[in-house]
Scaffold this motif. Sequence first.
Motif, PDB file in Angstrom:
ATOM      1  N   ARG A  15      -6.536  69.498 -64.081  1.00 53.37           N
ATOM      2  CA  ARG A  15      -7.301  70.138 -65.538  1.00 53.37           C
ATOM      3  C   ARG A  15      -6.161  71.095 -65.847  1.00 53.37           C
ATOM      4  O   ARG A  15      -5.022  70.926 -66.977  1.00 53.37           O
ATOM      5  N   ASP A  16      -5.418  71.116 -65.024  1.00 54.71           N
ATOM      6  CA  ASP A  16      -4.182  72.474 -64.740  1.00 54.71           C
ATOM      7  C   ASP A  16      -3.131  70.773 -65.516  1.00 54.71           C
ATOM      8  O   ASP A  16      -2.004  71.509 -66.330  1.00 54.71           O
ATOM      9  N   LEU A  17      -2.956  70.374 -64.990  1.00 52.27           N
ATOM     10  CA  LEU A  17      -2.144  68.552 -65.038  1.00 52.27           C
ATOM     11  C   LEU A  17      -2.106  68.168 -66.423  1.00 52.27           C
ATOM     12  O   LEU A  17      -1.238  68.199 -67.198  1.00 52.27           O
ATOM     13  N   ASN A  18      -3.829  68.045 -66.771  1.00 53.31           N
ATOM     14  CA  ASN A  18      -3.855  67.920 -68.158  1.00 53.31           C
ATOM     15  C   ASN A  18      -3.187  68.950 -69.348  1.00 53.31           C
ATOM     16  O   ASN A  18      -2.817  68.400 -70.038  1.00 53.31           O
ATOM     17  N   THR A  19      -3.986  69.424 -68.894  1.00 49.06           N
ATOM     18  CA  THR A  19      -3.171  70.772 -70.092  1.00 49.06           C
ATOM     19  C   THR A  19      -1.558  71.489 -69.884  1.00 49.06           C
ATOM     20  O   THR A  19      -1.502  71.387 -71.296  1.00 49.06           O
ATOM     21  N   SER A  20      -1.177  70.697 -69.080  1.00 46.53           N
ATOM     22  CA  SER A  20       0.355  70.788 -69.215  1.00 46.53           C
ATOM     23  C   SER A  20       0.650  70.387 -69.913  1.00 46.53           C
ATOM     24  O   SER A  20       1.617  70.452 -71.020  1.00 46.53           O
ATOM     25  N   ILE A  21       0.836  68.817 -69.743  1.00 52.68           N
ATOM     26  CA  ILE A  21       1.017  67.169 -70.375  1.00 52.68           C
ATOM     27  C   ILE A  21       0.644  67.642 -71.931  1.00 52.68           C
ATOM     28  O   ILE A  21       1.149  67.094 -72.759  1.00 52.68           O
ATOM     29  N   GLN A  22      -0.798  68.130 -72.729  1.00 53.05           N
ATOM     30  CA  GLN A  22      -0.920  67.788 -73.900  1.00 53.05           C
ATOM     31  C   GLN A  22      -0.159  70.110 -74.768  1.00 53.05           C
ATOM     32  O   GLN A  22      -0.368  69.722 -75.643  1.00 53.05           O
ATOM     33  N   SER A  23       0.478  70.638 -73.557  1.00 58.33           N
ATOM     34  CA  SER A  23       0.643  71.960 -74.356  1.00 58.33           C
ATOM     35  C   SER A  23       2.402  71.690 -74.898  1.00 58.33           C
ATOM     36  O   SER A  23       3.231  70.751 -74.597  1.00 58.33           O
ATOM     37  N   PHE A  24       2.277  72.330 -76.140  1.00 55.78           N
ATOM     38  CA  PHE A  24       4.023  72.017 -76.348  1.00 55.78           C
ATOM     39  C   PHE A  24       4.942  73.094 -75.768  1.00 55.78           C
ATOM     40  O   PHE A  24       3.919  74.290 -75.346  1.00 55.78           O
ATOM     41  N   PRO A  25       5.596  72.862 -75.309  1.00 58.52           N
ATOM     42  CA  PRO A  25       6.744  71.715 -75.319  1.00 58.52           C
ATOM     43  C   PRO A  25       6.282  70.616 -74.425  1.00 58.52           C
ATOM     44  O   PRO A  25       7.008  70.196 -74.595  1.00 58.52           O
ATOM     45  N   ASN A  26       5.850  70.713 -73.864  1.00 57.46           N
ATOM     46  CA  ASN A  26       5.508  69.730 -72.486  1.00 57.46           C
ATOM     47  C   ASN A  26       5.157  68.383 -73.229  1.00 57.46           C
ATOM     48  O   ASN A  26       6.160  67.485 -72.830  1.00 57.46           O
ATOM     49  N   VAL A  27       4.576  68.207 -74.220  1.00 58.04           N
ATOM     50  CA  VAL A  27       4.165  67.125 -74.509  1.00 58.04           C
ATOM     51  C   VAL A  27       4.907  66.222 -75.279  1.00 58.04           C
ATOM     52  O   VAL A  27       4.844  64.981 -75.363  1.00 58.04           O
ATOM     53  N   LEU A  28       6.300  67.005 -75.568  1.00 63.75           N
ATOM     54  CA  LEU A  28       7.521  66.285 -75.743  1.00 63.75           C
ATOM     55  C   LEU A  28       8.126  65.372 -74.869  1.00 63.75           C
ATOM     56  O   LEU A  28       9.012  64.108 -75.336  1.00 63.75           O
ATOM     57  N   PHE A  29       8.039  66.175 -73.886  1.00 65.32           N
ATOM     58  CA  PHE A  29       8.410  65.241 -72.657  1.00 65.32           C
ATOM     59  C   PHE A  29       7.639  64.394 -71.439  1.00 65.32           C
ATOM     60  O   PHE A  29       8.334  63.875 -71.104  1.00 65.32           O
ATOM     61  N   ALA A  30       6.797  64.639 -71.461  1.00 69.12           N
ATOM     62  CA  ALA A  30       5.788  64.030 -70.427  1.00 69.12           C
ATOM     63  C   ALA A  30       5.651  62.846 -70.868  1.00 69.12           C
ATOM     64  O   ALA A  30       5.460  62.176 -69.719  1.00 69.12           O
ATOM     65  N   ARG A  31       4.900  62.096 -71.735  1.00 65.53           N
ATOM     66  CA  ARG A  31       4.771  61.263 -72.234  1.00 65.53           C
ATOM     67  C   ARG A  31       6.322  60.021 -72.373  1.00 65.53           C
ATOM     68  O   ARG A  31       6.022  59.114 -71.102  1.00 65.53           O
ATOM     69  N   PRO A  32       7.459  60.191 -72.475  1.00 62.57           N
ATOM     70  CA  PRO A  32       8.847  60.066 -71.559  1.00 62.57           C
ATOM     71  C   PRO A  32       9.348  59.601 -70.917  1.00 62.57           C
ATOM     72  O   PRO A  32       9.413  59.005 -70.513  1.00 62.57           O
ATOM     73  N   LEU A  33       8.718  60.824 -70.155  1.00 63.13           N
ATOM     74  CA  LEU A  33       9.418  61.089 -68.465  1.00 63.13           C
ATOM     75  C   LEU A  33       7.856  60.945 -68.062  1.00 63.13           C
ATOM     76  O   LEU A  33       7.882  60.251 -66.623  1.00 63.13           O
ATOM     77  N   GLY A  34       7.170  59.345 -68.006  1.00 65.28           N
ATOM     78  CA  GLY A  34       6.132  58.933 -67.609  1.00 65.28           C
ATOM     79  C   GLY A  34       4.397  59.390 -66.996  1.00 65.28           C
ATOM     80  O   GLY A  34       4.344  59.325 -65.955  1.00 65.28           O
ATOM     81  N   PHE A  35       4.436  60.255 -67.328  1.00 70.44           N
ATOM     82  CA  PHE A  35       3.407  61.708 -67.247  1.00 70.44           C
ATOM     83  C   PHE A  35       2.553  62.064 -67.985  1.00 70.44           C
ATOM     84  O   PHE A  35       1.983  61.047 -69.474  1.00 70.44           O
ATOM     85  N   HIS A  36       0.877  61.337 -67.630  1.00 71.32           N
ATOM     86  CA  HIS A  36      -0.107  60.889 -68.350  1.00 71.32           C
ATOM     87  C   HIS A  36      -1.124  61.313 -68.562  1.00 71.32           C
ATOM     88  O   HIS A  36      -1.562  61.836 -66.826  1.00 71.32           O
ATOM     89  N   GLU A  37      -2.259  61.751 -68.368  1.00 71.71           N
ATOM     90  CA  GLU A  37      -3.228  62.589 -68.477  1.00 71.71           C
ATOM     91  C   GLU A  37      -4.213  61.775 -67.508  1.00 71.71           C
ATOM     92  O   GLU A  37      -4.787  60.520 -67.396  1.00 71.71           O
ATOM     93  N   GLU A  38      -5.057  62.594 -66.434  1.00 69.57           N
ATOM     94  CA  GLU A  38      -5.649  61.863 -65.524  1.00 69.57           C
ATOM     95  C   GLU A  38      -7.047  62.402 -65.470  1.00 69.57           C
ATOM     96  O   GLU A  38      -7.314  62.893 -66.775  1.00 69.57           O
ATOM     97  N   GLU A  39      -7.944  61.131 -65.138  1.00 70.97           N
ATOM     98  CA  GLU A  39      -9.327  61.484 -65.238  1.00 70.97           C
ATOM     99  C   GLU A  39     -10.339  62.205 -64.521  1.00 70.97           C
ATOM    100  O   GLU A  39      -9.337  62.596 -63.260  1.00 70.97           O
ATOM    101  N   PHE A  40     -10.562  63.072 -64.928  1.00 71.38           N
ATOM    102  CA  PHE A  40     -11.695  64.368 -63.890  1.00 71.38           C
ATOM    103  C   PHE A  40     -12.398  63.381 -63.180  1.00 71.38           C
ATOM    104  O   PHE A  40     -13.170  62.334 -63.474  1.00 71.38           O
ATOM    105  N   TYR A  41     -13.051  63.920 -62.009  1.00 70.61           N
ATOM    106  CA  TYR A  41     -13.965  63.012 -61.031  1.00 70.61           C
ATOM    107  C   TYR A  41     -15.217  63.838 -61.847  1.00 70.61           C
ATOM    108  O   TYR A  41     -15.417  65.082 -61.730  1.00 70.61           O
ATOM    109  N   THR A  42     -16.257  62.802 -62.007  1.00 67.24           N
ATOM    110  CA  THR A  42     -17.571  62.632 -62.880  1.00 67.24           C
ATOM    111  C   THR A  42     -19.287  62.193 -62.251  1.00 67.24           C
ATOM    112  O   THR A  42     -18.435  61.071 -61.453  1.00 67.24           O
ATOM    113  N   ASP A  43     -19.476  63.367 -62.518  1.00 63.02           N
ATOM    114  CA  ASP A  43     -20.979  63.133 -61.531  1.00 63.02           C
ATOM    115  C   ASP A  43     -21.314  61.406 -63.267  1.00 63.02           C
ATOM    116  O   ASP A  43     -21.518  62.287 -63.831  1.00 63.02           O
TER     117      ASP A  43
END
Length: 191
Positions: free
Chosen positions: A145-173
């Motif tokens: 949750r923390d990583l995905n929020t950071s990746i999707q938040s502005f201004p991080n979204v401008l840097f995250a994808r170009p630097l190779g970061f992507h959202e991770e999937e949750f562990y779900t039942d």
Amino acid sequence: MSWIAWVVIGVIVVIVLLWGVAIYNRLVRQRALVKEGFSGITVQLRRRADLIPNLVSTVEGYATHERETLTQVIAHRGDAVNAKGVAATAQADNAMSAMIGRLFAVAEAYPDLKANANFQQLQAELSEIEEQLQGSRRYYNATVRDLNTSIQSFPNVLFARPLGFHEEEFYTDTDASIQVAPKVQFGAAKA
């Protein structure tokens, strides 16, 4: 342009670079926490997989005609540990939890087994592992949750994808039965 303008532009560039470095370092730290969280899940799954043969052999001594259930539990004990990816691990974990439930249902039919000290100890250890596994799942999902929020938040979204970061999937039942509220029906009151 005057030298003052160049100094101001230089300061702005340095500030932007430092800001980008700070964002990058925070994302790296959060990605490492996600990996650590998933590692915690796999450690608990390994502990559970290692405990299962002892549990099955204890049950086998009492429930010899329940061979199919015992064989399935042993055959699939390492599936969650060997699964690749979060979704496959969660699916195998859910399947093993269901099989362990069936194993304990078998044990219910044998009062001598339920009273066996070894079986009780193994059951207590399994219960402890399941609690730690649940905590590991919660920790993992919190870090995702923390990583995905950071990746999707502005201004991080401008840097995250170009630097190779992507959202991770949750562990779900994926068990559909827990996604629906149980229906509770009370009988009609008799007059």
